[in-house]
Design a protein around this motif. Structure first.
Motif: not given
Length: 334
Positions: A24-50
């Protein structure tokens, strides 16, 4: 070492959620939507977390089944078979596609760099070397290195527990301060190691997560509200809390038969999904523009998840068939 691998239901749950989260994170990054799958807070992404959760569960699973290494050769053989057959099949197909497209065996130049793909390190070193990184994720190279280190790590943990703990922390801190390679600090081996080792330590204290998982959930919310500090440290803390929380939630949800079956299925094809999902995403998003209706974008996401699942199942089955034929032939020759 000859015993069958055991996977706790909670570990399957964590592995499945981490797989879905990364897709879901990579989908959000490549497609640009939705941000809820991408940004956790600030520069920390859900990609980093998972990804942190991925290293965490990898360390936990390995230590749960192999807290002691009796046969080093057999251990490395099993780890290699868990990674390379599926990787070679998937990478090989994409490589042949690109060779036919560009009409050259070494269409990216630097022929020697193809060796990095043969040892699974192409994604991990792609930041520095123009190699033949086509599919999979950078963390496959990191997990290979961690598997190589694991026998030494588990021996040190047993013989010098606190010294080992201190060294893991020290190397991590040094990686935050010193960077001689130019690699993003989050991807450096000490950064991956601390997540992997945290998973090993978690195995011995996992029962507490069944009772206190909700505390980790509250802390995740609080962490999201705190002003950004060091993104690497914050990403790791969030990943540890997420893994702890998911273990506790999985304790209860995996008792529900349908959830148990679905999560075990996703967990069982998670590695193959890691290999195929990025290629699938990049292929499918070409057909639906980013300004399409929400309904079309949701349909696109569902299609990508389905295609990723199907491709992962096919890859896993092809890999099993080839390995079975190889074992049968070896048995006949013997």
């Amino acid at each position: 070492m000859g015993k069958k691998k055991v996977v706790l239901d909670q570990f399957d749950f964590i592995r499945a959620i981490a797989c879905l989260g990364i897709v879901l994170y990579h989908f959000a990054v490549e497609y640009g939507w939705p941000d809820i799958f991408n940004n956790y807070v600030g520069g920390v992404t859900y990609g980093d977390i998972y990804v942190t959760v991925f290293f965490f569960i990898s360390g936990a699973l390995l230590f749960y089944n192999h807290s002691k290494i009796d046969d080093l050769k057999l251990f490395y053989k099993k780890r290699a078979l868990s990674i390379f057959p599926a990787f070679y099949i998937a990478w090989g197909l994409m490589y042949i596609r690109d060779v036919l497209r560009y009409k050259s065996l070494f269409y990216r130049g630097n022929p020697a760099s193809i060796i990095l793909s043969l040892i699974g390190m192409d994604g991990y070193l792609a930041f520095k070397i123009n190699d033949y990184y086509i599919l999979g994720e950078w963390f496959i190279g990191a997990i290979i290195l961690l598997y190589i280190l694991y026998p030494l790590l588990t021996w040190m943990k047993k013989e010098y527990k606190w010294v080992t703990f201190g060294l893991v922390i020290l190397f991590y801190i040094l990686s935050l301060k010193i960077n001689l390679t130019g690699m993003v600090s989050f991807r450096m081996l000490p950064s991956c190691l601390i997540s992997f080792y945290a998973g090993m330590l978690f195995v011995e204290h996992r029962k507490r997560a069944e009772k206190y998982w909700w505390i980790a959930g509250i802390l995740l919310v609080i962490l999201k509200c705190i002003e950004p500090g060091n993104m690497n440290i914050k990403g790791h803390i969030a990943g540890f809390l997420m893994a702890y929380m998911l273990y506790g939630i999985g304790t209860y949800l995996m008792k529900i038969n349908i959830i148990n079956k679905v999560m075990k299925f996703i967990g069982g094809i998670s590695y193959e999904a890691f290999l195929t999902h990025h290629v699938t995403i990049c292929l499918f998003i070409k057909f639906v523009p980013a300004d399409a209706t929400v309904m079309m974008r949701v349909i696109l996401l569902i299609a990508i998840l389905a295609a990723t699942g199907i491709s992962a199942v096919v890859l896993k089955q092809v890999c099993k068939t080839i390995m079975s034929l190889g074992r049968a032939r070896k048995k006949n020759i013997a």
